[in-house]
Design a protein around this motif. Structure first.
Motif, PDB file in Angstrom:
ATOM      1  N   VAL A   1      25.336 -55.908 -43.600  1.00 10.02           N
ATOM      2  CA  VAL A   1      26.514 -55.924 -42.745  1.00 10.02           C
ATOM      3  C   VAL A   1      26.133 -56.291 -41.314  1.00 10.02           C
ATOM      4  O   VAL A   1      26.771 -57.131 -40.673  1.00 10.02           O
ATOM      5  N   VAL A   2      25.072 -55.666 -40.842  1.00 11.83           N
ATOM      6  CA  VAL A   2      24.631 -55.979 -39.478  1.00 11.83           C
ATOM      7  C   VAL A   2      24.250 -57.440 -39.363  1.00 11.83           C
ATOM      8  O   VAL A   2      24.608 -58.120 -38.396  1.00 11.83           O
TER       9      VAL A   2
ATOM     10  N   MET B   1      23.020 -52.448 -47.932  1.00 15.91           N
ATOM     11  CA  MET B   1      24.367 -52.656 -47.398  1.00 15.91           C
ATOM     12  C   MET B   1      24.406 -52.632 -45.877  1.00 15.91           C
ATOM     13  O   MET B   1      24.893 -53.574 -45.246  1.00 15.91           O
ATOM     14  N   PRO B   2      23.888 -51.615 -45.239  1.00 14.60           N
ATOM     15  CA  PRO B   2      23.988 -51.608 -43.764  1.00 14.60           C
ATOM     16  C   PRO B   2      23.293 -52.796 -43.111  1.00 14.60           C
ATOM     17  O   PRO B   2      23.839 -53.409 -42.199  1.00 14.60           O
ATOM     18  N   VAL B   3      22.099 -53.111 -43.615  1.00 18.16           N
ATOM     19  CA  VAL B   3      21.377 -54.237 -43.007  1.00 18.16           C
ATOM     20  C   VAL B   3      22.154 -55.527 -43.194  1.00 18.16           C
ATOM     21  O   VAL B   3      22.294 -56.338 -42.272  1.00 18.16           O
TER      22      VAL B   3
ATOM     23  N   LEU C   1      33.949 -51.548 -49.490  1.00 20.88           N
ATOM     24  CA  LEU C   1      34.561 -51.892 -48.205  1.00 20.88           C
ATOM     25  C   LEU C   1      35.805 -52.739 -48.394  1.00 20.88           C
ATOM     26  O   LEU C   1      36.606 -52.903 -47.491  1.00 20.88           O
TER      27      LEU C   1
ATOM     28  N   THR D   1      18.831 -48.559 -50.508  1.00 16.65           N
ATOM     29  CA  THR D   1      19.998 -47.996 -49.839  1.00 16.65           C
ATOM     30  C   THR D   1      20.230 -48.653 -48.497  1.00 16.65           C
ATOM     31  O   THR D   1      21.293 -48.560 -47.910  1.00 16.65           O
ATOM     32  N   TRP D   2      19.237 -49.338 -48.005  1.00 19.33           N
ATOM     33  CA  TRP D   2      19.384 -50.022 -46.730  1.00 19.33           C
ATOM     34  C   TRP D   2      20.127 -51.342 -46.876  1.00 19.33           C
ATOM     35  O   TRP D   2      20.557 -51.928 -45.897  1.00 19.33           O
TER      36      TRP D   2
ATOM     37  N   SER E   1      28.195 -49.988 -52.836  1.00 22.48           N
ATOM     38  CA  SER E   1      28.484 -49.465 -51.493  1.00 22.48           C
ATOM     39  C   SER E   1      29.155 -50.528 -50.633  1.00 22.48           C
ATOM     40  O   SER E   1      29.961 -50.222 -49.764  1.00 22.48           O
ATOM     41  N   PHE E   2      28.823 -51.764 -50.901  1.00 24.43           N
ATOM     42  CA  PHE E   2      29.429 -52.830 -50.126  1.00 24.43           C
ATOM     43  C   PHE E   2      30.820 -53.161 -50.654  1.00 24.43           C
ATOM     44  O   PHE E   2      31.769 -53.328 -49.888  1.00 24.43           O
TER      45      PHE E   2
END
Lengths: 331, 398, 509
Positions: B152-153, B148-150, B211, B145-146, B207-208
């Motif tokens: 993106v960052v 996508m956020p990672v 966007l 689950t991490w 999840s990505f």
């Protein structure tokens, strides 16, 4: 930092950076890659360097006036396409085909010149736009198909003169012509003048519009010629013909010592610049370096050239500052 | 009181009462010429041109008046808008950023490699990072689950860092922006190709992908009512996640530009960097920050494109995209000479471009011919910029 | 001697100020006509009129006894008038020969293939170079030769042009003593050959030594043009000075203290300034006078931190300024009103309020994002504008470009006022400003000092400095050559110091 500028070694390195780079890179490849030194290989390097060399010679003219020509790659493409199509359709002899390519190249350059001189748009924008336009027109003319050149062109392309391949001959001819123009004709000297100080050039009565137009046309002619000669080697012009050549040409010219800021440089240096670049490319292939790393290395080499150019220009500016006192009468 | 006064610009003497007479004439009738001049300078010129042009073209090509098609095309705007915002900033400080396309490619690839949940060894085992960061089960954070956020960052950070590099080379080493970003462009685009060996990386998490063009927030249906029900997929979406992201970015950018000290300093630097420096503006810091922002915007655009395409593409942003970006900015009123530009204007410029593209596509022209047309539009835009500058100068003086 | 060039009541004004006022001057063949005057006396405007750079408002010029009205520098050039400026128009990347013939190379060849005839080029140039006594290979690049030699090349260009009127504008500024001597020999030679020469210089003894006639200008008016025998240094200075005091100066309210706000010690920069020592005190208006090219602006730039220096140090208040940049100076409370407000002082296309707020921008923001508080900014700018009695439209919409010179200068001063500096460096603060606005600026300067700041005023107008300063320093060729207290204020004495004539009073060469 002040002391640095007066340091003789610093000045020496900066002013001869390309030569030093050349020696270092040559030594590196000669020592680490087998067969690098072979005659075949050296000849091959020189032959492949010819195309970039031709463009670099033309680019030198443009850079001398502190301009830039990003459209040379597309110019190569369009000139080759037109020549190829006409030759196929009308049984035109090779010599005519060559002239057609040169003609197209010149017209292309003239269009660039018009936008820069008359419309007063900055060269970067103009040639960026014509880079895209030129390729578009070429694709339109060929309906996106590739153009195969007739056999007789191949015969022409494989000609040798005292064992020297055709591309190298043409490159040398262009080089000689460029040197003659730059050193021995009024136009050549006026090009240097305009690059040094456009305002003073106007005041001195030089027709700066004419001078600037001519450099873009010359660059266009070189591109047209390079396009035809390259086509005579590969015999096929597809949609990506000539892509990326413009950056190589700029790099070669800058490596040659032609300054991006105008007024400084020579055509002869373009030889070394082009060969240096080709040497880097070939050397990387010899060392089996990954295909995609090669352009990266080239980019770094270009950057070093540009960086050194900046340092050189800054150095000169410093030495040229106007003084209030002539302290030479004192200690 | 003398009859003559001196023209503040040239120092030439002018008859004073002549000016008054001219004012009088203005009251009676405005010549068409003067009206036209005023129109050209106006910020809304492009918007008007776009609307008029599109309506005109819609007469010729059926497809254009189809609302579904129209809204689909509109969705092309958002990524281009995002990256153009960054370029606008750079142009305002009288710079240029040629590396945006390559930043998009590199960030796309980096993000994909982190997130990908499945990579076929047959295709990907030649990649330099195979075994290190990626393997058959995908990227380093595959299925987490991490992921996508990672990712993106990481993408945003990459863009910022490349921008930082550009900025430092330009300000500290005093190399022209054109050259620095040109070299960056070559270097990083091939870096991206090298990392992926030209392959596209798929297997991105939902999840990505959301966007991108998903997340139907507002959908519009225009047309006849169909019985018994209108199918969901016939209702084009007006506002998607991508819209929100792009518009959000534009709001932040516009705020920075118009309401902060940073924005004012940007305009000062672009107008006259010497005067700005003497007045204490930290020119180096501001310029570096601007290039970092430009890289950031390119990364955001990359997120939107990559999400929409659902693959990490090392060839993203290639080709004439650079022309689109700069063209949109210039058409939107940002000057190549610095000191002038706005987010709103860039929005209109981007709209113009996307709709222009739509018209050209409808005319069934080949992509390269479209490029040719775009090229001439750019020349026109540059010409417009020069004309505008000259008109503004004469307006002010009178 | 026949008159080859003359003007008849030539007049030219800028921004409402008359720069050249009904000047009727004569230049004869075979004569060196000296032209002297202070900065702002009108010499450069007169030269620009002759050179076609600007056009006269009234009056006429005649060259070779026919009407002469050049529309641009090319016309002047083609008419046979050559200028030897301080700023040389040579191409450093070309050779001497190429520079001279850059628009007209001798060629040989056939048809369209014309090549430079190098032999003819170099031979022609050798002849011309010999005439100016330059014994250098014409193939040498201009980059390699000294400023003095470059100037000789410019003269050679003029000769090649077959100019009949040659104008030398402050030619000896960058020359060594030896090169100056050689230059004068050539000038005399040219004169003997029948050329007409105008020689502009601020080195009075040179003018007396070389010229056949001397013309003195003051405030745009030609005070006298007579044979050189009628002049001595005293008379020259008297004629150059002593303007009618139409301008009033506001009453001085300053009370200078002994507290130093700025201490400059032993500052030297090779080729620019040498051994500069002075202090600027709290409450003081300190004037810095000198002729053009004496190094005053360069000194101000060094103090403010825009340029480097080799030796010495600068102390602001108590702080030794180790680091040295514009931003540091601003932090230490120094303000710099530059001499060219258009190029370095203002953002012309940006509105007045933003211009005024530029230096102290952070003060009008709210952290953390530095959001600009428009009202606060606008309010402060408006207040500064009213204090200075700025006349403009709405400061939030009107740009700086649309203002008059005086008001533009007020915007620049307002900008610095907002940063509340202790030390003001002002370079030619009233340049290009009409009489009324000048008074206002003087009043502002007075108030600034009276409220506890120290103001350094660089100016070329001596009366102005005498009218507003508590003390005057004089610079010449990068050095401070004199200091004058109020009871010593005399235009005569100060001017002499600026010319370095104080040793030669009453002794003609």
């Amino acid at each position: 930092m002040k002391q640095l500028y007066e340091n003789r070694y610093y000045n020496f390195v900066i002013n001869n950076a390309t030569a030093i780079l050349f020696v270092i890179i040559f030594a590196f490849f000669a020592l680490t890659a087998r067969n690098f030194f072979s005659t075949d290989n050296v000849l091959s390097i020189i032959k492949n360097a010819s195309f970039v060399g031709m463009l670099a010679v033309g680019m030198t003219f443009v850079l001398l006036t502190a301009g830039i020509d990003l459209s040379v790659g597309s110019n190569m493409y369009l000139s080759a396409v037109v020549a190829g199509l006409l030759m196929r359709a009308f049984e035109i002899p090779v010599g005519m085909g060559l002239l057609i390519a040169v003609g197209v190249g010149a017209l292309y350059g003239a269009f660039n010149a018009f936008c820069v001189v008359k419309l007063k748009i900055i060269p970067f924008m103009v040639t960026l736009a014509t880079l895209v336009m030129g390729r578009g027109i070429g694709t339109f003319l060929t309906e996106s198909e590739q153009v195969d050149f007739p056999e007789r062109v191949n015969a022409f392309g494989q000609l040798r003169f005292i064992e020297i391949p055709m591309p190298v001959i043409v490159f040398l001819l262009i080089l000689i012509a460029a040197v003659i123009i730059l050193r021995f004709t009024p136009l050549g000297r006026q090009i240097y003048a305009v690059g040094n100080d456009p305002e003073a050039a106007k005041k001195a009565g030089i027709n700066t519009d004419l001078v600037i137009s001519s450099v873009y046309i010359i660059s266009g002619i070189c591109a047209g010629l390079a396009g035809f000669i390259l086509a005579s080697q590969v015999m096929r012009v597809d949609r990506s013909f000539g892509e990326q050549y413009e950056f190589d040409a700029i790099a070669a010219a800058v490596l040659a010592g032609t300054s991006l800021f105008g007024g400084r440089g020579s055509a002869i240096g373009a030889v070394f610049g082009a060969i240096l670049l080709q040497m880097v490319e070939t050397g990387l292939v010899f060392r089996n370096v990954n295909l995609y790393l090669q352009p990266m290395v080239k980019a770094v080499v270009i950057f070093i050239a540009v960086f050194v150019d900046s340092l050189r220009t800054a150095n000169l500016a410093r030495l040229r500052r106007r003084f209030i006192r002539s302290d030479e009468d004192e200690t | 009181m003398s009859l003559t006064r001196s023209d503040p610009d040239t120092g030439n003497a002018e008859l004073q009462f002549r000016i008054d007479v001219a004012d009088e004439n203005r009251g009676f009738q405005e010549t068409i010429f003067q009206w036209f001049r005023r129109l050209l300078i106006s910020d809304y010129f492009i918007l008007i041109l776009t609307i008029v042009g599109y309506l005109f073209a819609a007469q010729w090509y059926e497809r254009l008046s189809n609302p579904v098609n129209f809204l689909n095309q509109l969705s092309n705007m958002w990524p281009l808008f995002a990256v153009a915002i960054g370029q606008t900033f750079v142009l305002i400080v009288a710079g240029i950023d040629l590396s945006q396309g390559s930043i998009m490619a590199l960030t796309s690839v980096i993000g994909a490699m982190i997130m990908s949940s499945e990579l076929n060894p047959a295709m990907f085992d030649k990649l330099p990072l195979w075994g290190i960061l990626i393997d058959e089960s995908g990227g380093i954070l595959a299925n987490s689950t991490w992921a996508m956020p990672v990712a993106v960052v990481a993408m945003l950070m990459t863009g910022i860092l490349i921008g930082l590099l550009n900025g430092v080379l330009i300000t500290r080493f005093k190399i022209t922006p054109f050259m620095v970003t040109l070299v960056s462009m070559i270097f990083f685009s091939f870096f991206a190709l090298w990392l992926t060996q030209s392959r596209n990386i798929s297997g991105l998490p939902d999840s990505f992908v959301r966007l991108g063009d998903e997340g139907q927030i507002i959908s519009i249906y225009v047309g006849e009512k169909i019985d018994p029900e209108i199918r969901r997929r016939d209702i084009p979406t007006l506002i998607t996640n991508a819209t929100l992201i792009a518009v959000g970015l534009s709001l932040v950018a516009g705020f920075l530009l118009n309401n902060t000290a940073f924005g004012k300093r940007m305009f000062a630097i672009g107008t006259n960097i010497r005067a700005a420096a003497i007045s204490g503006v930290p020119t180096d810091r501001v310029v570096i920050a601007v290039y970092m922002f430009s890289g950031f915007c390119a990364a955001v655009a990359s997120i939107l494109y990559t999400a929409r395409l659902e693959i990490g593409r090392p060839t993203l942003g290639e080709g004439s995209l650079l022309l689109d970006i700069i063209g949109a900015c210039v058409i939107g009123g940002t000057s190549l000479f610095g000191g002038k530009g706005s987010v709103k204007g860039t929005f209109f410029g981007v709209a113009f471009f996307v709709l222009l593209l739509n018209v050209l596509n409808a005319a069934s022209l080949s992509p390269f011919v479209i490029d040719a047309v775009k090229g001439s539009v750019i020349l026109g835009a540059a010409l417009l910029d020069i004309t505008r500058t000259r008109l503004l100068n004469t307006e002010r003086a009178s | 001697m026949t008159i080859i060039f003359q003007t008849d009541k030539l007049t030219k004004s800028f921004y409402g100020i008359t720069a050249v006022n009904e000047v009727s001057i004569e230049v004869k063949k075979g004569e060196i006509s000296g032209l002297i005057g202070q900065n702002g006396a009108g010499k450069s405007t007169l030269m620009n009129l002759i050179g076609g750079v600007v056009h006269p408002d009234e009056g006429q010029m005649r060259f070779h006894d026919s009407a002469y009205a050049p529309r641009n520098p090319s016309d002047a050039y083609n008419a046979g008038i050559a200028f030897i400026h301080q700023e040389l128009n040579l191409f450093t990347n070309l050779s001497i020969a190429e520079n001279i013939f850059v628009d007209n190379f001798p060629t040989r060849g056939f048809g369209p293939f014309q090549f430079i005839d190098r032999k003819k080029l170099n031979d022609n140039v050798r002849d011309i170079l010999q005439q100016v006594g330059l014994d250098i290979d014409p193939k040498t690049t201009v980059e390699e030769i000294s400023p003095g030699e470059r100037q000789l090349v410019e003269i050679a260009k003029a000769l090649y042009l077959d100019a009949e009127l040659i104008i030398f504008d402050e030619p000896t500024t960058s020359l060594t003593a030896r090169e100056t001597g050689r230059l004068f020999e050539i000038m005399k030679q040219l004169r003997d050959e029948g050329k007409a020469i105008i020689f502009i210089s601020h080195i009075l003894k040179d003018v007396i030594a070389l010229a056949d006639t001397v013309a003195v200008m003051r405030d745009g008016v030609l005070m006298a043009q007579e044979a050189v025998e009628n002049f001595d240094i005293n008379r020259m200075i008297n004629l150059m000075v002593g303007r009618q005091l139409e301008q009033l100066y506001p009453p001085k309210t300053t009370q200078p203290t002994e507290i130093p706000l700025l201490t400059v010690k032993d500052i030297s920069a090779k080729g620019i300034v040498k051994d500069i020592n002075f202090m600027l005190h709290r409450g003081e208006v300190l004037g810095l006078f000198g002729l053009m090219g004496s190094g005053r602006t360069e000194l101000a730039r060094i103090i403010y931190g825009l340029d480097d220096y080799d030796r010495g140090n600068i102390v602001i208040g108590e702080k030794h300024s180790r680091k040295h940049s514009a931003r540091d100076s601003i932090k230490n409370g120094v303000a710099f009103v530059t001499e060219n407000r258009r190029e370095e002082g203002l953002l012309m296309s940006i509105n007045i309020a933003d211009n005024i707020a530029l230096v102290r921008l952070p003060r009008f923001t709210n952290t953390p994002l530095q959001i600009v508080d428009g009202k606060r900014l606008s309010g402060a700018a408006q207040r500064a504008a009213s204090v200075l009695q700025l006349k403009s439209g709405d400061i939030n919409t009107q740009t700086a470009k649309a203002l008059s010179g005086g008001n533009q200068q007020k915007v620049v001063i307002a900008k610095w006022l907002l940063s509340e500096p202790r030390v003001f460096l002002m370079d030619e603060p009233t340049r290009g400003i009409d009489v009324g606005a000048k008074y206002e600026i003087y009043a502002i300067i007075d108030q600034l000092a009276a409220s506890g700041s120290g103001v350094l005023v660089i100016s070329s107008e001596l009366e102005e400095l005498i009218g507003i300063c508590d003390r005057i320093l004089v610079m010449n060729q990068g050095e401070i050559v004199g200091e004058f207290l109020p009871d010593e204020f005399s235009e005569d004495l100060i001017l002499r110091a600026a010319f370095r004539e104080h040793e030669q009073v009453g002794a003609p060469a």
